[in-house]
Scaffold this motif. Structure first.
Motif, mmCIF file in Angstrom:
data_model
loop_
_atom_site.group_PDB
_atom_site.id
_atom_site.type_symbol
_atom_site.label_atom_id
_atom_site.label_comp_id
_atom_site.label_asym_id
_atom_site.label_seq_id
_atom_site.Cartn_x
_atom_site.Cartn_y
_atom_site.Cartn_z
ATOM 1 N N GLY A 11 69.726 56.901 -91.779
ATOM 2 C CA GLY A 11 70.704 57.164 -92.820
ATOM 3 C C GLY A 11 70.347 58.437 -93.543
ATOM 4 N N PRO A 12 71.174 58.816 -94.503
ATOM 5 C CA PRO A 12 70.880 60.015 -95.266
ATOM 6 C C PRO A 12 69.663 59.803 -96.166
ATOM 7 C CG PRO A 12 72.766 58.871 -96.200
ATOM 8 C CD PRO A 12 72.395 58.156 -94.929
ATOM 9 N N VAL A 13 69.012 60.892 -96.508
ATOM 10 C CA VAL A 13 67.823 60.859 -97.360
ATOM 11 C C VAL A 13 67.995 61.896 -98.458
ATOM 12 C CG1 VAL A 13 65.325 61.224 -97.447
ATOM 13 C CG2 VAL A 13 66.354 60.169 -95.446
ATOM 14 N N VAL A 14 67.582 61.528 -99.669
ATOM 15 C CA VAL A 14 67.634 62.450 -100.805
ATOM 16 C C VAL A 14 66.215 62.726 -101.273
ATOM 17 C CG1 VAL A 14 68.453 62.796 -103.165
ATOM 18 C CG2 VAL A 14 69.825 61.496 -101.555
ATOM 19 N N GLY A 15 65.893 64.003 -101.395
ATOM 20 C CA GLY A 15 64.628 64.417 -101.981
ATOM 21 C C GLY A 15 64.910 65.029 -103.337
ATOM 22 N N ILE A 16 64.180 64.581 -104.354
ATOM 23 C CA ILE A 16 64.356 65.123 -105.698
ATOM 24 C C ILE A 16 62.998 65.582 -106.207
ATOM 25 C CG2 ILE A 16 65.104 64.673 -108.066
ATOM 26 C CD1 ILE A 16 66.954 62.496 -106.933
ATOM 27 N N ASP A 17 62.912 66.873 -106.499
ATOM 28 C CA ASP A 17 61.703 67.467 -107.071
ATOM 29 C C ASP A 17 61.923 67.532 -108.576
ATOM 30 O OD1 ASP A 17 59.317 68.757 -107.515
ATOM 31 O OD2 ASP A 17 59.951 70.668 -106.640
ATOM 32 N N VAL A 18 61.245 66.668 -109.319
ATOM 33 C CA VAL A 18 61.462 66.528 -110.758
ATOM 34 C C VAL A 18 60.588 67.526 -111.526
ATOM 35 C CG1 VAL A 18 61.354 64.924 -112.709
ATOM 36 C CG2 VAL A 18 61.994 64.091 -110.438
ATOM 37 N N ASN A 19 61.238 68.286 -112.390
ATOM 38 C CA ASN A 19 60.557 69.227 -113.265
ATOM 39 C C ASN A 19 60.866 68.868 -114.714
ATOM 40 O OD1 ASN A 19 59.478 71.287 -111.289
ATOM 41 N ND2 ASN A 19 61.634 71.234 -110.709
ATOM 42 N N LEU A 28 69.760 65.146 -97.111
ATOM 43 C CA LEU A 28 69.720 65.393 -95.678
ATOM 44 C C LEU A 28 70.556 64.352 -94.944
ATOM 45 C CD1 LEU A 28 65.925 66.112 -95.103
ATOM 46 C CD2 LEU A 28 67.772 67.764 -95.399
ATOM 47 N N SER A 29 71.253 64.806 -93.924
ATOM 48 C CA SER A 29 72.032 63.903 -93.078
ATOM 49 C C SER A 29 71.085 63.097 -92.188
ATOM 50 C CB SER A 29 72.995 64.725 -92.216
ATOM 51 O OG SER A 29 72.265 65.499 -91.286
ATOM 52 N N PRO A 30 71.590 62.064 -91.524
ATOM 53 C CA PRO A 30 70.732 61.289 -90.617
ATOM 54 C C PRO A 30 70.092 62.127 -89.507
ATOM 55 C CG PRO A 30 72.709 60.064 -91.098
ATOM 56 C CD PRO A 30 72.905 61.444 -91.674
ATOM 57 N N LEU A 54 75.816 62.039 -104.391
ATOM 58 C CA LEU A 54 75.247 60.850 -103.751
ATOM 59 C C LEU A 54 76.349 59.953 -103.185
ATOM 60 C CD1 LEU A 54 72.446 60.062 -106.329
ATOM 61 C CD2 LEU A 54 72.123 60.887 -103.979
ATOM 62 N N LYS A 55 77.444 59.803 -103.915
ATOM 63 C CA LYS A 55 78.566 58.993 -103.416
ATOM 64 C C LYS A 55 79.220 59.651 -102.200
ATOM 65 C CE LYS A 55 79.716 56.505 -107.605
ATOM 66 N NZ LYS A 55 80.691 56.269 -108.679
ATOM 67 N N LYS A 56 79.330 60.991 -102.217
ATOM 68 C CA LYS A 56 79.893 61.695 -101.057
ATOM 69 C C LYS A 56 79.026 61.474 -99.822
ATOM 70 C CE LYS A 56 82.451 65.381 -103.320
ATOM 71 N NZ LYS A 56 82.582 66.832 -103.537
ATOM 72 N N ALA A 57 77.713 61.515 -99.991
ATOM 73 C CA ALA A 57 76.811 61.276 -98.864
ATOM 74 C C ALA A 57 76.957 59.843 -98.352
ATOM 75 C CB ALA A 57 75.365 61.558 -99.274
ATOM 76 N N ALA A 58 77.024 58.887 -99.253
ATOM 77 C CA ALA A 58 77.180 57.490 -98.851
ATOM 78 C C ALA A 58 78.489 57.296 -98.076
ATOM 79 C CB ALA A 58 77.149 56.575 -100.071
ATOM 80 N N ASP A 59 79.558 57.914 -98.550
ATOM 81 C CA ASP A 59 80.845 57.804 -97.863
ATOM 82 C C ASP A 59 80.812 58.497 -96.499
ATOM 83 O OD1 ASP A 59 81.851 56.398 -100.017
ATOM 84 O OD2 ASP A 59 82.916 58.127 -100.874
ATOM 85 N N ALA A 60 80.182 59.671 -96.442
ATOM 86 C CA ALA A 60 80.151 60.454 -95.206
ATOM 87 C C ALA A 60 79.335 59.776 -94.110
ATOM 88 C CB ALA A 60 79.604 61.851 -95.481
ATOM 89 N N PHE A 61 78.261 59.066 -94.493
ATOM 90 C CA PHE A 61 77.344 58.528 -93.496
ATOM 91 C C PHE A 61 77.356 57.003 -93.400
ATOM 92 C CE2 PHE A 61 75.519 62.623 -94.900
ATOM 93 C CZ PHE A 61 75.794 63.315 -93.741
ATOM 94 N N ASN A 63 76.316 54.676 -95.411
ATOM 95 C CA ASN A 63 75.340 53.903 -96.195
ATOM 96 C C ASN A 63 74.728 54.799 -97.272
ATOM 97 O OD1 ASN A 63 73.729 55.398 -94.485
ATOM 98 N ND2 ASN A 63 72.611 53.669 -93.671
ATOM 99 N N ARG A 64 74.145 54.161 -98.259
ATOM 100 C CA ARG A 64 73.586 54.917 -99.369
ATOM 101 C C ARG A 64 72.301 55.618 -98.957
ATOM 102 N NH1 ARG A 64 73.620 50.537 -104.073
ATOM 103 N NH2 ARG A 64 71.453 51.068 -103.833
ATOM 104 N N PRO A 65 72.079 56.819 -99.491
ATOM 105 C CA PRO A 65 70.857 57.542 -99.145
ATOM 106 C C PRO A 65 69.604 56.897 -99.740
ATOM 107 C CG PRO A 65 72.438 58.977 -100.295
ATOM 108 C CD PRO A 65 72.971 57.583 -100.335
ATOM 109 N N GLY A 66 68.523 56.978 -98.986
ATOM 110 C CA GLY A 66 67.229 56.629 -99.525
ATOM 111 C C GLY A 66 66.771 57.765 -100.430
#
Length: 70
Positions: A11-19, A28-30, A54-61, A63-66
């Protein structure tokens, strides 16, 4: 070299670099291609923008991104 290596994603994956003042987000797509990137400031306007992506990614793929925070 990782040439010839097989990578699997389910499934899609989300990386968040918190500052301190903002966070960088990359979805990222699957198949590990960049679906979306955004700089997210820590206010309601940008948080809603992140939610939309995040909702666009869930709809496109389908399932919800990790989510991975760093």
């Amino acid at each position: 070299s990782r040439e010839g290596a097989m990578y699997m994603s389910f499934g899609p994956v989300v990386g968040i670099d918190v500052n301190k003042h903002f966070s960088d987000m990359c979805i990222l797509s699957p198949d590990n291609k960049i679906f979306a990137q955004a700089k997210i400031y820590h206010d309601i306007t940008f948080m809603k923008r992140a939610e939309v992506l995040l909702k666009k990614a869930a709809d496109a793929f389908g399932n919800r991104p990790g989510v991975n925070l760093k």
